[in-house]
Design a protein around this motif. Structure first.
Motif, PDB file in Angstrom:
ATOM      1  N   ALA A  17       0.831  -1.197   0.000  1.00 40.86           N
ATOM      2  CA  ALA A  17       0.000   0.000   0.000  1.00 40.86           C
ATOM      3  C   ALA A  17       0.869   1.251   0.000  1.00 40.86           C
ATOM      4  N   ASP A  18       0.228   2.394  -0.224  1.00 40.91           N
ATOM      5  CA  ASP A  18       0.902   3.686  -0.253  1.00 40.91           C
ATOM      6  C   ASP A  18       1.757   3.857   0.991  1.00 40.91           C
ATOM      7  N   PRO A  19       3.101   3.999   0.834  1.00 43.06           N
ATOM      8  CA  PRO A  19       3.956   4.089   2.015  1.00 43.06           C
ATOM      9  C   PRO A  19       3.797   5.397   2.771  1.00 43.06           C
ATOM     10  N   GLY A  20       3.068   6.360   2.236  1.00 36.91           N
ATOM     11  CA  GLY A  20       2.895   7.621   2.926  1.00 36.91           C
ATOM     12  C   GLY A  20       1.829   7.586   4.005  1.00 36.91           C
ATOM     13  N   ARG A  21       1.162   6.482   4.157  1.00 40.69           N
ATOM     14  CA  ARG A  21       0.151   6.340   5.201  1.00 40.69           C
ATOM     15  C   ARG A  21       0.231   4.937   5.756  1.00 40.69           C
ATOM     16  N   ASP A  22      -0.377   4.718   6.886  1.00 40.55           N
ATOM     17  CA  ASP A  22      -0.420   3.359   7.412  1.00 40.55           C
ATOM     18  C   ASP A  22      -1.208   2.481   6.451  1.00 40.55           C
ATOM     19  N   PRO A  23      -0.639   1.331   6.045  1.00 36.21           N
ATOM     20  CA  PRO A  23      -1.427   0.423   5.208  1.00 36.21           C
ATOM     21  C   PRO A  23      -2.714  -0.032   5.882  1.00 36.21           C
ATOM     22  N   THR A 183       0.311 -16.844  11.006  1.00 36.19           N
ATOM     23  CA  THR A 183       1.430 -16.183  10.351  1.00 36.19           C
ATOM     24  C   THR A 183       1.750 -14.886  11.084  1.00 36.19           C
ATOM     25  N   THR A 184       2.944 -14.383  10.857  1.00 32.32           N
ATOM     26  CA  THR A 184       3.350 -13.124  11.477  1.00 32.32           C
ATOM     27  C   THR A 184       2.490 -11.975  10.977  1.00 32.32           C
ATOM     28  N   GLU A 185       2.157 -11.983   9.702  1.00 33.41           N
ATOM     29  CA  GLU A 185       1.357 -10.901   9.133  1.00 33.41           C
ATOM     30  C   GLU A 185      -0.026 -10.827   9.770  1.00 33.41           C
ATOM     31  N   GLN A 186      -0.634 -11.973  10.056  1.00 39.10           N
ATOM     32  CA  GLN A 186      -1.927 -11.970  10.743  1.00 39.10           C
ATOM     33  C   GLN A 186      -1.771 -11.514  12.199  1.00 39.10           C
ATOM     34  N   THR A 187      -0.690 -11.928  12.841  1.00 32.40           N
ATOM     35  CA  THR A 187      -0.472 -11.580  14.247  1.00 32.40           C
ATOM     36  C   THR A 187      -0.372 -10.083  14.459  1.00 32.40           C
ATOM     37  N   VAL A 188       0.289  -9.362  13.555  1.00 27.51           N
ATOM     38  CA  VAL A 188       0.457  -7.931  13.797  1.00 27.51           C
ATOM     39  C   VAL A 188      -0.878  -7.191  13.693  1.00 27.51           C
ATOM     40  N   HIS A 189      -1.827  -7.725  12.958  1.00 29.82           N
ATOM     41  CA  HIS A 189      -3.160  -7.119  12.946  1.00 29.82           C
ATOM     42  C   HIS A 189      -3.875  -7.368  14.271  1.00 29.82           C
ATOM     43  N   ASP A 190      -3.639  -8.535  14.887  1.00 29.46           N
ATOM     44  CA  ASP A 190      -4.141  -8.760  16.243  1.00 29.46           C
ATOM     45  C   ASP A 190      -3.573  -7.707  17.188  1.00 29.46           C
ATOM     46  N   MET A 191      -2.280  -7.419  17.045  1.00 29.19           N
ATOM     47  CA  MET A 191      -1.631  -6.427  17.903  1.00 29.19           C
ATOM     48  C   MET A 191      -2.282  -5.058  17.760  1.00 29.19           C
ATOM     49  N   ASP A 192      -2.621  -4.677  16.527  1.00 25.35           N
ATOM     50  CA  ASP A 192      -3.180  -3.337  16.360  1.00 25.35           C
ATOM     51  C   ASP A 192      -4.599  -3.247  16.909  1.00 25.35           C
ATOM     52  N   GLY A 215       7.789  -7.228  15.541  1.00 24.52           N
ATOM     53  CA  GLY A 215       7.887  -5.773  15.652  1.00 24.52           C
ATOM     54  C   GLY A 215       8.173  -5.100  14.322  1.00 24.52           C
ATOM     55  N   ALA A 216       9.086  -5.684  13.535  1.00 19.55           N
ATOM     56  CA  ALA A 216       9.416  -5.093  12.240  1.00 19.55           C
ATOM     57  C   ALA A 216       8.231  -5.122  11.293  1.00 19.55           C
ATOM     58  N   TYR A 217       7.463  -6.211  11.319  1.00 16.37           N
ATOM     59  CA  TYR A 217       6.260  -6.294  10.484  1.00 16.37           C
ATOM     60  C   TYR A 217       5.203  -5.295  10.966  1.00 16.37           C
ATOM     61  N   TYR A 218       5.040  -5.188  12.282  1.00 17.58           N
ATOM     62  CA  TYR A 218       4.066  -4.223  12.798  1.00 17.58           C
ATOM     63  C   TYR A 218       4.464  -2.807  12.386  1.00 17.58           C
ATOM     64  N   GLY A 219       5.742  -2.481  12.527  1.00 20.93           N
ATOM     65  CA  GLY A 219       6.201  -1.157  12.142  1.00 20.93           C
ATOM     66  C   GLY A 219       6.061  -0.882  10.661  1.00 20.93           C
ATOM     67  N   THR A 220       6.108  -1.918   9.843  1.00 22.45           N
ATOM     68  CA  THR A 220       5.934  -1.758   8.401  1.00 22.45           C
ATOM     69  C   THR A 220       4.477  -1.497   8.048  1.00 22.45           C
ATOM     70  N   LEU A 221       3.563  -2.239   8.653  1.00 23.08           N
ATOM     71  CA  LEU A 221       2.144  -2.100   8.334  1.00 23.08           C
ATOM     72  C   LEU A 221       1.468  -0.969   9.104  1.00 23.08           C
ATOM     73  N   PHE A 222       2.008  -0.629  10.286  1.00 26.68           N
ATOM     74  CA  PHE A 222       1.395   0.418  11.111  1.00 26.68           C
ATOM     75  C   PHE A 222       2.461   1.385  11.641  1.00 26.68           C
ATOM     76  N   PRO A 223       3.234   2.010  10.772  1.00 19.61           N
ATOM     77  CA  PRO A 223       4.361   2.831  11.254  1.00 19.61           C
ATOM     78  C   PRO A 223       3.923   4.012  12.112  1.00 19.61           C
ATOM     79  N   HIS A 224       2.776   4.593  11.836  1.00 20.62           N
ATOM     80  CA  HIS A 224       2.343   5.775  12.581  1.00 20.62           C
ATOM     81  C   HIS A 224       1.706   5.410  13.917  1.00 20.62           C
ATOM     82  N   ARG A 225       1.659   4.120  14.228  1.00 20.63           N
ATOM     83  CA  ARG A 225       1.174   3.675  15.535  1.00 20.63           C
ATOM     84  C   ARG A 225       2.333   3.412  16.510  1.00 20.63           C
TER      85      ARG A 225
END
Length: 498
Positions: A17-23, A183-192, A215-225
Motif C-alpha cells: 500500500a501507499d507508504p505515505g500512510r499506514d497500510p 502467520t506473522t502478518e496476521q499476528t500484527v493485525h491482532d496487535m493493532d 515488531g518489524a512487520y508491525y512497524g511496516t504495516l502500522f508505522p504511525h502507531r
C-alpha cells in the motif's frame, strides 16, 4: 475496562500500500471487534498481572469468513499514573513462545521502565491460552526427535522424512483449518486491535528473538502507531525463513566451539572433561558416539545422540546455562554412578527440549510466512553438507526443513521491511548469538532504515535486555524513558562469562 477507539482501528491492506500512510488506515474493522471491552481479571499464577481475552478474525483479509479466534492478553499497570509515559507492548519469541506472563519478567528486570509504562503482552494466535494449534501427542513428538540425525544411511534418511511427513499429517488432521492463518502478518493485525482496544493512539514496543520480526512487520504495516521500538537479538526479517534458518548451523557451531568449549576447558579441575577445547570436543564426541550405540533409558527418559545435541543447543543460548550443561555432561561418563544432582540436571536438560505445542506454532509460522524450496532431494543434499560442516544443528536440517517442504499452505502475503515512516528503531545483538546470528542482524539493520544497532562484544548471549551490562541498560532506558537514541551505531563491551 478499556473501550475501543473506533477511529484508530482499521482493516489490513496489502503490504504494498501507499507508504505515505499506514497500510491499515483504509477501512474500518467490523464493529463486533472494534466495540469489544476487556474484562480484566488477575492472571492465574500471577496476581500482579491483569488478564483478559479478545476476539479476532481468523483471517484479517476476510474478517467475515470463518469462526473467530480468541487471543489471551495481559497488562502490568504502572503504579505511578501521574508520570506514566505510555504503553509498552511485548511479544514472545520462538515462534512458539508464550507471551502472556512476560510483562512480569520485564517489570522485575527493568523497574524504571515498569514505573513509566503500562507493559502489555499476549499469547499470539496459535499458542498458549489463545486459540492454539495441535499437531502431535507427546509420544508422537518424541518419535520425531528420536534417533541420530547425523546418520546419513538411506534407511535413516527415509525415516527422518517419514517422521516429518507424519508431523505435517498430524497438523493437518488436528489444526488444518487454522494453519493458513498462523502467520506473522496476521499476528500484527491482532496487535493493532489490542492497541486500539487499550485506547492508545500509539504504543512503544520491546521484542526479542522472533518478536523482532513481529515488531518489524508491525512497524511496516502500522508505522504511525509506533512511538518507540526496541528489537533485541534479531531475526533476518528482511528475507525468508529458509534463508535465515540456513545460517543457524554456522552460528550455533561457532557459539559451541568458540565460547562453550573454551569455557569448559578452563574448568577441567571441576568437570574433568579436558584442558583444551579440542580435548573437550573429543570427549563430547565420544559420549555422543556411545549414546548412538547404547542410548540411556531410565523410566520415561531416552537419552540418545539427538537429545544430547538438543540439550546442548538450548544451553548455549546463555552463558548462565554453561554450568548446567557442564554438570549434565559429567553424568554421561558413568550414568549409574553419577552424582544424583548431575543426573537430575541431565534429565531436565536433555529430556525436555521444546514441546509439541511449541513446534506446532513454530512450523506453522516458519513454514507459512515465506516461500520454501519444496524439492526433497535439495534438502537431503543440504542436510548432508550441514551435517559434515556444522553438525550440532546442521544434522537436523533435513528433519526441520522437510516439514516446510511438505507444508500444505501457501505462503502469507510478503511484508517488505523498509523502516519507512517509522521513528528511529533501537536494535541490539551480540556477536556470538547462536540463534539470531550477527550476520542476520546486520541484514535486518540495513533493511530497517534509520535504525541504530548496538553491538554487544565479549558475549554470545541471546537476549540482551534487561541484563547486567550498564552500557546496554543505559542505552535502552535513555531511549525508552527519554526518547534519546544514539546518533550512530555503537558497541557495548559486555561482562565476560563467569
Amino acid at each position: 475496562m478499556a473501550t475501543a477507539v473506533l477511529a484508530g482501528l482499521a482493516l489490513p491492506a496489502t503490504a504494498n500500500a501507499d507508504p505515505g500512510r499506514d497500510p491499515g488506515d483504509t477501512d474500518r474493522v467490523p464493529a463486533r471487534y472494534a466495540g469489544q471491552q476487556f474484562h480484566w481479571q488477575p492472571c492465574d499464577g500471577q496476581p500482579e498481572l491483569d488478564c483478559a481475552t479478545m476476539a479476532v478474525p481468523r483471517d484479517w483479509h476476510h474478517p467475515d469468513a470463518g469462526p473467530d479466534l480468541s487471543i489471551a492478553v495481559s497488562r502490568h499497570r504502572t503504579t505511578d499514573r501521574a508520570h506514566r509515559t505510555g504503553t509498552l507492548m511485548e511479544a514472545a519469541g520462538g515462534p512458539g513462545g508464550q507471551g502472556l506472563l512476560r510483562p512480569m519478567d520485564l517489570a522485575q528486570g527493568a523497574p524504571t521502565v515498569a514505573a513509566a509504562y503500562d507493559i502489555v503482552s499476549f499469547d499470539q494466535r496459535g499458542v498458549g491460552r489463545s486459540t492454539h494449534a495441535q499437531c502431535q501427542t507427546p509420544e508422537q513428538f518424541q518419535q520425531f526427535l528420536a534417533g541420530d540425525w547425523r546418520d546419513r544411511s538411506p534407511e535413516a534418511i527415509d525415516r527422518v522424512v517419514a517422521n516429518s511427513r507424519a508431523l505435517v499429517a498430524g497438523c493437518v488432521e488436528h489444526s488444518g483449518d487454522l494453519l493458513p492463518y498462523l502467520t506473522t502478518e496476521q499476528t500484527v493485525h491482532d496487535m493493532d486491535l489490542f492497541r486500539s482496544l487499550l485506547g492508545e493512539k500509539k504504543i512503544s514496543y520491546y521484542g526479542a528473538s522472533y518478536a523482532t520480526m513481529i515488531g518489524a512487520y508491525y512497524g511496516t504495516l502500522f508505522p504511525h502507531r509506533v512511538e518507540r521500538m526496541v528489537l533485541d537479538s534479531n531475526i533476518g526479517f528482511e528475507g525468508t525463513w529458509e534463508q535465515y534458518e540456513l545460517g543457524q548451523p554456522m552460528s550455533f557451531q561457532r557459539r559451541f566451539e568458540q565460547d562453550f568449549l573454551p569455557w569448559m576447558a578452563a574448568r577441567d579441575a571441576t568437570y574433568h572433561w579436558g584442558t583444551t577445547p579440542e580435548e573437550v570436543e573429543a570427549h563430547w564426541e565420544q559420549r555422543r558416539a556411545a549414546l548412538h550405540d547404547r542410548p540411556i533409558t531410565e523410566g520415561s527418559l531416552t537419552l540418545g545422540p539427538n537429545q544430547l545435541d538438543n540439550g546442548t543447543i538450548s544451553a548455549i543460548y546463555s552463558d548462565k546455562a554453561f554450568p548446567l550443561l557442564a554438570r549434565a555432561l559429567t553424568a554421561l561418563d558413568d550414568w549409574q554412578g553419577a552424582d544424583p544432582a548431575a543426573k537430575q540436571t541431565a534429565r531436565q536438560l536433555f529430556g525436555q527440549y521444546l514441546s509439541p505445542g511449541f513446534l506446532a506454532e513454530y512450523f506453522s509460522v516458519t513454514c507459512g510466512d515465506t516461500k520454501w524450496t519444496k524439492d526433497m532431494d535439495t534438502w537431503i543434499e543440504r542436510g548432508a553438507k550441514n551435517t559434515a560442516r556444522y553438525p550440532l544443528v546442521g544434522a537436523r536440517t533435513l528433519a526441520f526443513s522437510s516439514v516446510c517442504a511438505l507444508w500444505p499452505t501457501d505462503p502469507a502475503p510478503k511484508v517488505k521491511v523498509t523502516g519507512a515512516h517509522l521513528p528511529p528503531v533501537l536494535m541490539l545483538n551480540s556477536l556470538h548469538d547462536p540463534a539470531t546470528y550477527y550476520e542476520a542482524a546486520l541484514g535486518a539493520h540495513r533493511a530497517l532504515r534509520g535504525s541504530k544497532l548496538v553491538t554487544v562484544t565479549s558475549n554470545g548471549n541471546h537476549g540482551q535486555y534487561p541484563g547486567s551490562d550498564p552500557c546496554v541498560t543505559g542505552t535502552v532506558e535513555r531511549y525508552l524513558l527519554d526518547g534519546r537514541i544514539p546518533e550512530h551505531d555503537l558497541t557495548c563491551p559486555a561482562p565476560s562469562a563467569g
